[in-house]
Design a protein around this motif. Sequence first.
Motif, mmCIF file in Angstrom:
data_model
loop_
_atom_site.group_PDB
_atom_site.id
_atom_site.type_symbol
_atom_site.label_atom_id
_atom_site.label_comp_id
_atom_site.label_asym_id
_atom_site.label_seq_id
_atom_site.Cartn_x
_atom_site.Cartn_y
_atom_site.Cartn_z
ATOM 1 N N SER A 1 -35.743 -35.391 0.431
ATOM 2 C CA SER A 1 -34.839 -34.312 0.826
ATOM 3 C C SER A 1 -34.958 -34.027 2.317
ATOM 4 O O SER A 1 -35.955 -34.394 2.956
ATOM 5 N N GLN A 2 -33.924 -33.380 2.816
ATOM 6 C CA GLN A 2 -33.908 -32.929 4.204
ATOM 7 C C GLN A 2 -34.118 -34.074 5.196
ATOM 8 O O GLN A 2 -34.931 -33.992 6.112
ATOM 9 N N LEU A 3 -33.418 -35.194 4.991
ATOM 10 C CA LEU A 3 -33.495 -36.321 5.933
ATOM 11 C C LEU A 3 -32.387 -36.207 6.965
ATOM 12 O O LEU A 3 -31.231 -35.928 6.636
ATOM 13 N N SER A 4 -32.735 -36.466 8.202
ATOM 14 C CA SER A 4 -31.728 -36.509 9.268
ATOM 15 C C SER A 4 -31.127 -37.907 9.345
ATOM 16 O O SER A 4 -31.629 -38.866 8.733
ATOM 17 N N ALA A 5 -30.069 -38.022 10.119
ATOM 18 C CA ALA A 5 -29.438 -39.334 10.287
ATOM 19 C C ALA A 5 -30.393 -40.331 10.926
ATOM 20 O O ALA A 5 -30.418 -41.519 10.568
ATOM 21 N N LEU A 6 -31.221 -39.859 11.889
ATOM 22 C CA LEU A 6 -32.190 -40.745 12.529
ATOM 23 C C LEU A 6 -33.248 -41.211 11.544
ATOM 24 O O LEU A 6 -33.649 -42.377 11.561
ATOM 25 N N GLN A 7 -33.692 -40.337 10.645
ATOM 26 C CA GLN A 7 -34.692 -40.722 9.649
ATOM 27 C C GLN A 7 -34.141 -41.766 8.686
ATOM 28 O O GLN A 7 -34.844 -42.708 8.300
ATOM 29 N N ILE A 8 -32.883 -41.591 8.298
ATOM 30 C CA ILE A 8 -32.265 -42.588 7.409
ATOM 31 C C ILE A 8 -32.164 -43.937 8.111
ATOM 32 O O ILE A 8 -32.413 -44.993 7.517
ATOM 33 N N GLU A 9 -31.831 -43.901 9.399
ATOM 34 C CA GLU A 9 -31.743 -45.140 10.177
ATOM 35 C C GLU A 9 -33.115 -45.802 10.304
ATOM 36 O O GLU A 9 -33.236 -47.036 10.209
ATOM 37 N N ASN A 10 -34.159 -45.017 10.530
ATOM 38 C CA ASN A 10 -35.519 -45.568 10.622
ATOM 39 C C ASN A 10 -35.927 -46.247 9.323
ATOM 40 O O ASN A 10 -36.535 -47.329 9.337
ATOM 41 N N LEU A 11 -35.638 -45.627 8.191
ATOM 42 C CA LEU A 11 -35.965 -46.248 6.904
ATOM 43 C C LEU A 11 -35.195 -47.549 6.722
ATOM 44 O O LEU A 11 -35.733 -48.541 6.192
ATOM 45 N N SER A 12 -33.957 -47.562 7.169
ATOM 46 C CA SER A 12 -33.148 -48.775 7.034
ATOM 47 C C SER A 12 -33.740 -49.920 7.843
ATOM 48 O O SER A 12 -33.711 -51.084 7.409
ATOM 49 N N ARG A 13 -34.287 -49.617 9.032
ATOM 50 C CA ARG A 13 -34.925 -50.656 9.852
ATOM 51 C C ARG A 13 -36.097 -51.297 9.116
ATOM 52 O O ARG A 13 -36.426 -52.460 9.355
ATOM 53 N N LEU A 14 -36.748 -50.523 8.271
ATOM 54 C CA LEU A 14 -37.904 -51.033 7.523
ATOM 55 C C LEU A 14 -37.497 -51.732 6.231
ATOM 56 O O LEU A 14 -38.347 -52.194 5.472
ATOM 57 N N GLY A 15 -36.178 -51.818 5.970
ATOM 58 C CA GLY A 15 -35.699 -52.432 4.737
ATOM 59 C C GLY A 15 -35.657 -51.471 3.576
ATOM 60 O O GLY A 15 -35.466 -51.892 2.425
ATOM 61 N N LEU A 16 -35.845 -50.180 3.848
ATOM 62 C CA LEU A 16 -35.876 -49.157 2.800
ATOM 63 C C LEU A 16 -34.539 -48.421 2.799
ATOM 64 O O LEU A 16 -34.356 -47.430 3.491
#
Length: 625
Positions: A501-516
């Motif tokens: 919960s409470q994820l920012s757009a930057l946090q979602i992008e960071n997870l995507s970089r890790l394959g998550l």
Amino acid sequence: MPVTIQTLPAEVIDLIAAGEVIDSIAAAVRELVENSLDAGATRIVVSVWPEQWRVQVADNGTGMDLENLQQAASPHSTSKITAEADLYKIATLGFRGEALHSLAQLGCLEVLSRSNDLGLGDFSENRESAHTPAKSSFNKGGVENDRSGWRVVYNNAGVAVEVETAAIAPGTVVTVDNLFGNWPVRRSFLSPAQQMRSIQLTLQQIAICHPHVNWQLRQGNTPCLHVTPGSTAEQLLPQFVRGVRSSDLQYLKLDLPASPQNQKAANLLLEPQLVGATSKHNYQLPVASSQFPIPNSQCLELVIGLPDRCHRRRPDWVKVGVNRRVVRSPELEQTILSAFSRTCPRDRYPVCFVHLQISPSEIDWNRHPAKVEIYLHDPSFWQAQVSAAIDRALHLNDEVLPAAPIPDRVGQLLKASEQKSAYSVGISARQNIDGGEQEKAHKVGLMELRAIAQVHNTYIVAEHSSGMWLVEQHIAHERVLYEQLCAAWQLKSLEKPVILSQLSALQIENLSRLGLEVETFGEQLWAAREVPELLALRDDCADALFELSKVADLQAAQVAIACRSAMRNGTPLSLSQMQNLLDEWQQTRNPRTCPHGRPIYFALEESTLARIFRRSWVIGKSHGI
């Protein structure tokens, strides 16, 4: 065979990179010192009067006779190369033939020199100044003999205008006065203190590639630097880097093959007709000196500061030397920094000196007028060699962790008093064991570190053939997990997704970089259906993923996962669990520090324990010694 200084052909001059390389007193010192080293000098004294713009370099090299002295300051005059082919197999520090000529143009140049017929490095005289008394230069008939010294003064065109005999010990003294007298703009950049600092740094970089040389730097008549010679650069680094001790350093020397692209060129270097051409230089160094042999085999010398003991605020002691000269090599410097990745604390840099002694056919020196930048043929090959050498030096094995020496007398006494003890000392054990048993007892390998206890459920006490170690279990396990993650970054699918919960757009992008990849699961809710394998069974998986969303690169994520997943301090372990952890930890690439740069173990060597408990004194007294 004596060599002759001669003017280069025009076609060779055109191929040499042009440029004004003498732009400071430090640059003048560099050029003169390199000539001294090419002459086989083992003692070099640099005297500087910065306010007077005067510099003097005195050496005990082979010296020059009158004929060569009169030619030495002519433009493009050298004895180190003779033809275009020689530019591609440089084996000396200087070769452009412009240093003395440039100094004659920039100031008042005077050279005193006397040839040495005793052989390279065989000097009994200790020259402190330009006019040390020497033997008489004349025989009974008043005719000058072959052991005369000469003083030559040159005009600004490099022509000898004053020639006279001089009393001087074998070697050469070069004095440049009123440097940049006709170029006042060059005198406005550096204060005397800055000049001396620049000269000191220049000499340090040169000295570390020539550890056998005794160096002195004086400001006027006041000594300000004295470098004690040693056999390797390991013995010089503590003299240059404040706070670094010899025990903080690790030295390694490895033989290297020729790079695949230059195997043929390396073989051509050994042809007799080419060796004589590449070995000539201003001060009559023999073709194959014992101190500076032309390398027909290649090697890599490495001195590193152990990351658990020393590191720097800046990467100012990440140095690369190639064939006795420190050079700038961005590719190799980055390789060094990468090899030390996640071994030093945050915002700290390693201490590392890599010296490649390789065939001249592997190098192109004609990339920079001051020869501080080079081009290595097949750079990826040399990067791989440097990386492998650093990995080898950081490992815990018999090559880098020799048994601590014990004096023979103490070793014999320990043998007499402790031969029935369960705990034996390296030397006494070595004296009682033959063949393979001896090698086994002395080798530092995986099974040599034996877990014997746990202190406060935090530190593992391990017995070693050379003493005892304390290993912190959490960060040792963290290092193991981190390197496993680096070797295999694996994601595991979950039957039940982890809700964030409470994820920012930057946090979602960071997870995507890790394959998550996460998907929307409701208002301000996201679902993660794949997680790193180490986190899959953890109760705090959601907290761990939220932490990962705040990091911007994979390496930082791997560190965070390893730290969270490693066994906690305060966890009781059985002897078998402790031993398994020790065995896994020793096999890691960088076992000295955790990924955050904290030291993992503390060693108490047998020699230290004996000194603390005064064992050698007690045993000696008990035997009436």
